[in-house]
Design a protein around this motif. Structure first.
Motif, PDB file in Angstrom:
ATOM      1  N   LYS A  23      35.622  41.304  28.172  1.00 56.30           N
ATOM      2  CA  LYS A  23      37.087  41.251  28.081  1.00 56.30           C
ATOM      3  C   LYS A  23      37.575  39.921  27.509  1.00 56.30           C
ATOM      4  CE  LYS A  23      38.177  44.805  31.335  1.00 56.30           C
ATOM      5  NZ  LYS A  23      39.088  45.265  32.369  1.00 56.30           N
ATOM      6  N   GLY A  24      36.859  39.421  26.511  1.00 54.92           N
ATOM      7  CA  GLY A  24      37.277  38.223  25.799  1.00 54.92           C
ATOM      8  C   GLY A  24      36.937  36.903  26.473  1.00 54.92           C
ATOM      9  N   LYS A  25      36.297  36.934  27.634  1.00 52.88           N
ATOM     10  CA  LYS A  25      35.937  35.700  28.351  1.00 52.88           C
ATOM     11  C   LYS A  25      34.419  35.608  28.490  1.00 52.88           C
ATOM     12  CE  LYS A  25      39.927  35.295  31.392  1.00 52.88           C
ATOM     13  NZ  LYS A  25      40.367  35.215  32.774  1.00 52.88           N
ATOM     14  N   GLN A  26      33.937  34.380  28.634  1.00 54.41           N
ATOM     15  CA  GLN A  26      32.524  34.233  28.984  1.00 54.41           C
ATOM     16  C   GLN A  26      32.336  34.928  30.323  1.00 54.41           C
ATOM     17  OE1 GLN A  26      32.136  29.979  28.845  1.00 54.41           O
ATOM     18  NE2 GLN A  26      31.306  30.061  26.773  1.00 54.41           N
ATOM     19  N   ILE A  27      31.254  35.680  30.447  1.00 48.14           N
ATOM     20  CA  ILE A  27      31.100  36.549  31.613  1.00 48.14           C
ATOM     21  C   ILE A  27      31.027  35.766  32.923  1.00 48.14           C
ATOM     22  CG2 ILE A  27      28.601  36.811  31.653  1.00 48.14           C
ATOM     23  CD1 ILE A  27      29.321  39.927  31.865  1.00 48.14           C
ATOM     24  N   GLY A  28      30.454  34.558  32.904  1.00 46.55           N
ATOM     25  CA  GLY A  28      30.433  33.737  34.107  1.00 46.55           C
ATOM     26  C   GLY A  28      31.839  33.374  34.556  1.00 46.55           C
ATOM     27  N   LEU A  72      33.974  34.489  38.005  1.00 46.16           N
ATOM     28  CA  LEU A  72      34.660  33.547  38.894  1.00 46.16           C
ATOM     29  C   LEU A  72      36.112  33.973  39.124  1.00 46.16           C
ATOM     30  CD1 LEU A  72      33.385  30.060  37.674  1.00 46.16           C
ATOM     31  CD2 LEU A  72      32.694  31.322  39.722  1.00 46.16           C
ATOM     32  N   HIS A  73      36.797  34.373  38.064  1.00 46.71           N
ATOM     33  CA  HIS A  73      38.186  34.817  38.189  1.00 46.71           C
ATOM     34  C   HIS A  73      38.283  36.107  39.002  1.00 46.71           C
ATOM     35  CE1 HIS A  73      39.967  31.727  35.700  1.00 46.71           C
ATOM     36  NE2 HIS A  73      39.002  31.919  34.814  1.00 46.71           N
ATOM     37  N   LEU A  74      37.319  37.004  38.832  1.00 47.26           N
ATOM     38  CA  LEU A  74      37.323  38.249  39.601  1.00 47.26           C
ATOM     39  C   LEU A  74      37.150  37.960  41.089  1.00 47.26           C
ATOM     40  CD1 LEU A  74      37.328  41.344  39.766  1.00 47.26           C
ATOM     41  CD2 LEU A  74      34.837  41.249  39.428  1.00 47.26           C
ATOM     42  N   VAL A  75      36.218  37.081  41.436  1.00 45.05           N
ATOM     43  CA  VAL A  75      36.003  36.710  42.833  1.00 45.05           C
ATOM     44  C   VAL A  75      37.284  36.137  43.432  1.00 45.05           C
ATOM     45  CG1 VAL A  75      34.773  35.063  44.310  1.00 45.05           C
ATOM     46  CG2 VAL A  75      33.503  36.424  42.632  1.00 45.05           C
ATOM     47  N   GLN A  76      37.964  35.296  42.677  1.00 41.50           N
ATOM     48  CA  GLN A  76      39.221  34.712  43.141  1.00 41.50           C
ATOM     49  C   GLN A  76      40.294  35.796  43.301  1.00 41.50           C
ATOM     50  OE1 GLN A  76      40.930  31.778  40.491  1.00 41.50           O
ATOM     51  NE2 GLN A  76      41.720  30.635  42.243  1.00 41.50           N
ATOM     52  N   GLU A  77      40.382  36.685  42.322  1.00 46.24           N
ATOM     53  CA  GLU A  77      41.365  37.775  42.378  1.00 46.24           C
ATOM     54  C   GLU A  77      41.147  38.662  43.597  1.00 46.24           C
ATOM     55  OE1 GLU A  77      41.974  41.899  39.985  1.00 46.24           O
ATOM     56  OE2 GLU A  77      41.722  40.115  38.735  1.00 46.24           O
ATOM     57  N   GLU A 103      23.875  31.418  36.179  1.00 44.15           N
ATOM     58  CA  GLU A 103      23.865  32.169  37.436  1.00 44.15           C
ATOM     59  C   GLU A 103      25.233  32.014  38.096  1.00 44.15           C
ATOM     60  OE1 GLU A 103      20.972  30.602  40.112  1.00 44.15           O
ATOM     61  OE2 GLU A 103      19.298  31.059  38.800  1.00 44.15           O
ATOM     62  N   VAL A 104      25.722  33.094  38.676  1.00 41.17           N
ATOM     63  CA  VAL A 104      26.922  33.037  39.503  1.00 41.17           C
ATOM     64  C   VAL A 104      26.505  33.484  40.896  1.00 41.17           C
ATOM     65  CG1 VAL A 104      29.247  33.931  39.897  1.00 41.17           C
ATOM     66  CG2 VAL A 104      28.456  33.498  37.554  1.00 41.17           C
ATOM     67  N   LEU A 152      33.552  44.219  45.909  1.00 40.19           N
ATOM     68  CA  LEU A 152      33.133  43.596  44.650  1.00 40.19           C
ATOM     69  C   LEU A 152      32.388  44.589  43.766  1.00 40.19           C
ATOM     70  CD1 LEU A 152      32.715  41.130  42.792  1.00 40.19           C
ATOM     71  CD2 LEU A 152      30.684  40.591  44.170  1.00 40.19           C
ATOM     72  N   PHE A 153      31.409  45.291  44.319  1.00 42.14           N
ATOM     73  CA  PHE A 153      30.634  46.224  43.505  1.00 42.14           C
ATOM     74  C   PHE A 153      31.457  47.429  43.063  1.00 42.14           C
ATOM     75  CE2 PHE A 153      27.043  43.758  45.060  1.00 42.14           C
ATOM     76  CZ  PHE A 153      26.310  43.635  43.892  1.00 42.14           C
ATOM     77  N   ASP A 154      32.379  47.876  43.903  1.00 43.88           N
ATOM     78  CA  ASP A 154      33.285  48.956  43.474  1.00 43.88           C
ATOM     79  C   ASP A 154      34.086  48.516  42.256  1.00 43.88           C
ATOM     80  OD1 ASP A 154      32.434  50.647  45.481  1.00 43.88           O
ATOM     81  OD2 ASP A 154      34.192  50.317  46.769  1.00 43.88           O
ATOM     82  N   ARG A 155      34.578  47.290  42.279  1.00 42.85           N
ATOM     83  CA  ARG A 155      35.374  46.780  41.160  1.00 42.85           C
ATOM     84  C   ARG A 155      34.519  46.608  39.906  1.00 42.85           C
ATOM     85  NH1 ARG A 155      40.055  43.696  40.526  1.00 42.85           N
ATOM     86  NH2 ARG A 155      40.334  43.486  38.282  1.00 42.85           N
TER      87      ARG A 155
END
Length: 106
Positions: free
Chosen positions: A17-22, A26-31, A66-67, A79-82
């Motif tokens: 989605k246009g971002k580095q996957i790492g 990080l943004h997904l975890v925060q969201e 690594e994340v 997290l895995f559902d998302r």
């Protein structure tokens, strides 16, 4: 607390989605309101197909990344559902752990 340490493995030049996957992770975890995540750069790795990924002095695009996150069972499920809903392709390791915080914040 009991839960999981989840480690996602990728490399610097992978994008989603246009971002580095790492960074995207990080943004997904925060969201999702999870406790936090750490992004770690590696020196060298190799993938399933045997291709070596490494950081070079002039080019960091292929650097392994690594994340890491520590989550409860419920948080891991969210997290895995998302991730499944997003359709992202990632290799991960999910390990049962005990985690917590010692002392007071200063």
């Amino acid at each position: 607390m009991n839960g999981y340490q989840i480690t996602f493995f990728t490399h610097q030049d992978r994008r989603f989605k246009g971002k580095q996957i790492g960074d995207w992770l990080l943004h997904l975890v925060q969201e999702l309101g999870l406790r936090g995540a750490s992004l770690h750069a590696g020196g060298e790795s190799f993938a399933r197909g045997g291709r070596v990924h490494s950081a070079h002095f002039f080019e960091l695009a292929d650097q392994p990344v690594e994340v890491l996150i520590a989550v409860t069972t419920e948080e891991a499920a969210r997290l895995f559902d998302r991730l499944k809903a997003e359709g992202v392709h990632l290799f991960y390791v999910k390990t049962p752990v005990e985690f917590g915080v010692l002392g007071r914040e200063q």
